[in-house]
Design a protein around this motif. Structure first.
Motif, PDB file in Angstrom:
ATOM      1  N   ASN A 162       0.894  -1.004  -0.149  1.00  0.00           N
ATOM      2  CA  ASN A 162      -0.219  -0.098   0.260  1.00  0.00           C
ATOM      3  C   ASN A 162       0.692   1.120  -0.290  1.00  0.00           C
ATOM      4  N   ALA A 163       2.173   1.300   0.585  1.00  0.00           N
ATOM      5  CA  ALA A 163       2.783   2.649   0.677  1.00  0.00           C
ATOM      6  C   ALA A 163       3.361   2.699  -0.696  1.00  0.00           C
ATOM      7  N   TYR A 164       3.904   1.935  -1.443  1.00  0.00           N
ATOM      8  CA  TYR A 164       4.691   1.529  -2.693  1.00  0.00           C
ATOM      9  C   TYR A 164       3.684   1.637  -3.589  1.00  0.00           C
ATOM     10  N   TRP A 165       2.620   1.612  -3.568  1.00  0.00           N
ATOM     11  CA  TRP A 165       1.115   1.671  -4.848  1.00  0.00           C
ATOM     12  C   TRP A 165       0.935   3.174  -4.214  1.00  0.00           C
ATOM     13  N   ASN A 166       1.030   4.027  -3.224  1.00  0.00           N
ATOM     14  CA  ASN A 166      -0.023   5.454  -2.570  1.00  0.00           C
ATOM     15  C   ASN A 166       1.686   6.447  -3.084  1.00  0.00           C
ATOM     16  N   GLY A 167       3.683   5.683  -3.007  1.00  0.00           N
ATOM     17  CA  GLY A 167       3.641   6.832  -3.874  1.00  0.00           C
ATOM     18  C   GLY A 167       3.859   6.663  -4.828  1.00  0.00           C
ATOM     19  N   VAL A 168       3.889   5.822  -5.377  1.00  0.00           N
ATOM     20  CA  VAL A 168       3.141   5.914  -6.900  1.00  0.00           C
ATOM     21  C   VAL A 168       2.321   6.782  -7.441  1.00  0.00           C
ATOM     22  N   ALA A 169       1.387   6.617  -6.226  1.00  0.00           N
ATOM     23  CA  ALA A 169       0.092   7.775  -7.296  1.00  0.00           C
ATOM     24  C   ALA A 169       0.131   9.081  -6.488  1.00  0.00           C
ATOM     25  N   ALA A 170       1.160   8.985  -5.553  1.00  0.00           N
ATOM     26  CA  ALA A 170       1.717  10.563  -5.416  1.00  0.00           C
ATOM     27  C   ALA A 170       2.254  11.212  -6.142  1.00  0.00           C
ATOM     28  N   SER A 171       3.487  10.159  -6.342  1.00  0.00           N
ATOM     29  CA  SER A 171       4.540  10.897  -8.269  1.00  0.00           C
ATOM     30  C   SER A 171       3.974  11.516  -9.219  1.00  0.00           C
ATOM     31  N   GLN A 172       2.517  10.690  -9.527  1.00  0.00           N
ATOM     32  CA  GLN A 172       1.966  10.481 -10.917  1.00  0.00           C
ATOM     33  C   GLN A 172       1.108  12.253 -11.144  1.00  0.00           C
ATOM     34  N   ASN A 173       0.793  12.136  -9.361  1.00  0.00           N
ATOM     35  CA  ASN A 173      -0.471  13.339  -9.044  1.00  0.00           C
ATOM     36  C   ASN A 173       0.462  14.439  -8.958  1.00  0.00           C
ATOM     37  N   LEU A 174       2.010  14.429  -9.096  1.00  0.00           N
ATOM     38  CA  LEU A 174       3.257  15.550  -8.643  1.00  0.00           C
ATOM     39  C   LEU A 174       3.928  15.517 -10.319  1.00  0.00           C
ATOM     40  N   VAL A 175       3.550  15.109 -11.320  1.00  0.00           N
ATOM     41  CA  VAL A 175       4.221  14.946 -12.155  1.00  0.00           C
ATOM     42  C   VAL A 175       2.656  15.718 -13.416  1.00  0.00           C
ATOM     43  N   ALA A 176       1.077  15.525 -13.197  1.00  0.00           N
ATOM     44  CA  ALA A 176       0.365  15.851 -13.416  1.00  0.00           C
ATOM     45  C   ALA A 176       0.169  17.383 -12.561  1.00  0.00           C
ATOM     46  N   ALA A 177       0.401  17.526 -11.931  1.00  0.00           N
ATOM     47  CA  ALA A 177       0.277  19.014 -11.583  1.00  0.00           C
ATOM     48  C   ALA A 177       1.627  19.931 -12.178  1.00  0.00           C
ATOM     49  N   ALA A 178       2.385  18.750 -12.226  1.00  0.00           N
ATOM     50  CA  ALA A 178       3.926  20.135 -12.673  1.00  0.00           C
ATOM     51  C   ALA A 178       3.739  20.066 -14.413  1.00  0.00           C
ATOM     52  N   GLN A 179       2.837  19.212 -15.149  1.00  0.00           N
ATOM     53  CA  GLN A 179       2.305  19.202 -16.374  1.00  0.00           C
ATOM     54  C   GLN A 179       1.209  20.153 -16.630  1.00  0.00           C
ATOM     55  N   SER A 180       0.757  20.691 -15.754  1.00  0.00           N
ATOM     56  CA  SER A 180      -0.862  21.363 -15.797  1.00  0.00           C
ATOM     57  C   SER A 180      -0.486  22.820 -15.520  1.00  0.00           C
ATOM     58  N   GLN A 181       0.619  23.038 -14.939  1.00  0.00           N
ATOM     59  CA  GLN A 181       1.630  24.277 -14.440  1.00  0.00           C
ATOM     60  C   GLN A 181       2.038  24.470 -15.996  1.00  0.00           C
ATOM     61  N   ALA A 182       2.757  23.577 -16.330  1.00  0.00           N
ATOM     62  CA  ALA A 182       3.309  23.774 -17.316  1.00  0.00           C
ATOM     63  C   ALA A 182       2.867  25.001 -18.871  1.00  0.00           C
ATOM     64  N   ALA A 183       1.749  23.731 -18.781  1.00  0.00           N
ATOM     65  CA  ALA A 183       0.912  24.224 -19.747  1.00  0.00           C
ATOM     66  C   ALA A 183       0.002  25.411 -19.390  1.00  0.00           C
ATOM     67  N   ALA A 184      -0.096  25.608 -17.884  1.00  0.00           N
ATOM     68  CA  ALA A 184      -1.226  27.137 -18.216  1.00  0.00           C
ATOM     69  C   ALA A 184       0.554  28.030 -17.984  1.00  0.00           C
ATOM     70  N   LEU A 185       1.886  27.880 -17.750  1.00  0.00           N
ATOM     71  CA  LEU A 185       2.916  29.080 -18.403  1.00  0.00           C
ATOM     72  C   LEU A 185       2.790  29.327 -19.679  1.00  0.00           C
ATOM     73  N   ASP A 186       2.553  28.165 -20.443  1.00  0.00           N
ATOM     74  CA  ASP A 186       2.663  28.289 -21.816  1.00  0.00           C
ATOM     75  C   ASP A 186       1.927  28.956 -22.745  1.00  0.00           C
ATOM     76  N   GLY A 187       0.629  28.734 -21.603  1.00  0.00           N
ATOM     77  CA  GLY A 187      -0.754  29.399 -22.506  1.00  0.00           C
ATOM     78  C   GLY A 187      -0.261  30.873 -22.149  1.00  0.00           C
ATOM     79  N   VAL A 188       0.246  31.539 -20.673  1.00  0.00           N
ATOM     80  CA  VAL A 188      -0.017  32.419 -20.984  1.00  0.00           C
ATOM     81  C   VAL A 188       1.138  33.100 -21.802  1.00  0.00           C
ATOM     82  N   ALA A 189       2.362  32.485 -22.004  1.00  0.00           N
ATOM     83  CA  ALA A 189       3.144  32.687 -22.632  1.00  0.00           C
ATOM     84  C   ALA A 189       3.115  33.435 -23.823  1.00  0.00           C
ATOM     85  N   ALA A 190       2.477  32.013 -24.851  1.00  0.00           N
ATOM     86  CA  ALA A 190       2.110  32.308 -25.927  1.00  0.00           C
ATOM     87  C   ALA A 190       1.088  33.344 -25.975  1.00  0.00           C
ATOM     88  N   SER A 191       0.010  34.098 -25.101  1.00  0.00           N
ATOM     89  CA  SER A 191      -0.930  35.361 -25.057  1.00  0.00           C
ATOM     90  C   SER A 191      -0.133  36.508 -24.875  1.00  0.00           C
TER      91      SER A 191
END
Length: 155
Positions: free
Chosen positions: A82-111
């Protein structure tokens, strides 16, 4: 009544003679040897029974301990899994959050790039002029509006 008294006396004499006669008359060697063999066999049977009961008790304790160890190992495995899979899920959530932030910054830069292309003097005027070349925010000048813009990209 005399018959009843005589009968009770006869039964008393017979039972007393069966108990007392070996003591008064003595026992023969065969009876003594048979009694000794019987006592030895009975003692061995008692010792064997005690040994078998101790073996059964030790086996029960061993089986109980084995089951307890197995249960603890299974619980530990579940906790670690359970600890392993919770860590994997947390890592995937961090990557998704970073991708969302990068996409938001890319949109701001494009505007910002689109606004700078549409009206370059509006972005250059508040920041001042550097000669004849307008100065835009984030280094968007003549060369800043090239292929990469601000250099931000989505992952």
């Amino acid at each position: 009544m005399r018959f009843l008294v005589a009968f009770v006396a006869l039964i008393g004499y017979a039972s007393a003679s069966a108990i007392v006669s070996p003591l008064l008359l003595g026992a023969n060697a065969g009876d003594v040897q048979a009694a000794a063999i019987d006592a030895t066999v009975a003692a061995r049977d008692a010792v064997r029974a005690v040994g078998e009961s101790q073996a059964r008790a030790a086996e029960a304790v061993l089986q109980h301990n084995t089951e307890a160890v197995r249960a603890v190992a299974e619980t530990n495995r579940d906790i670690h899994e359970n600890a392993y899979w919770n860590g994997v899920a947390a890592s995937q959530n961090l990557v998704a959050a970073a991708q969302s932030q990068a996409a938001a910054l890319d949109g701001v830069a494009a505007s910002v790039r689109a606004a700078a292309i549409a009206n370059p003097l509006a972005y250059a005027a508040p920041l001042g002029w550097a000669g004849a070349v307008p100065v835009a925010p984030y280094g968007l000048g003549v060369h800043g509006l090239g292929v990469h813009g601000l250099g931000l990209r989505a992952w």
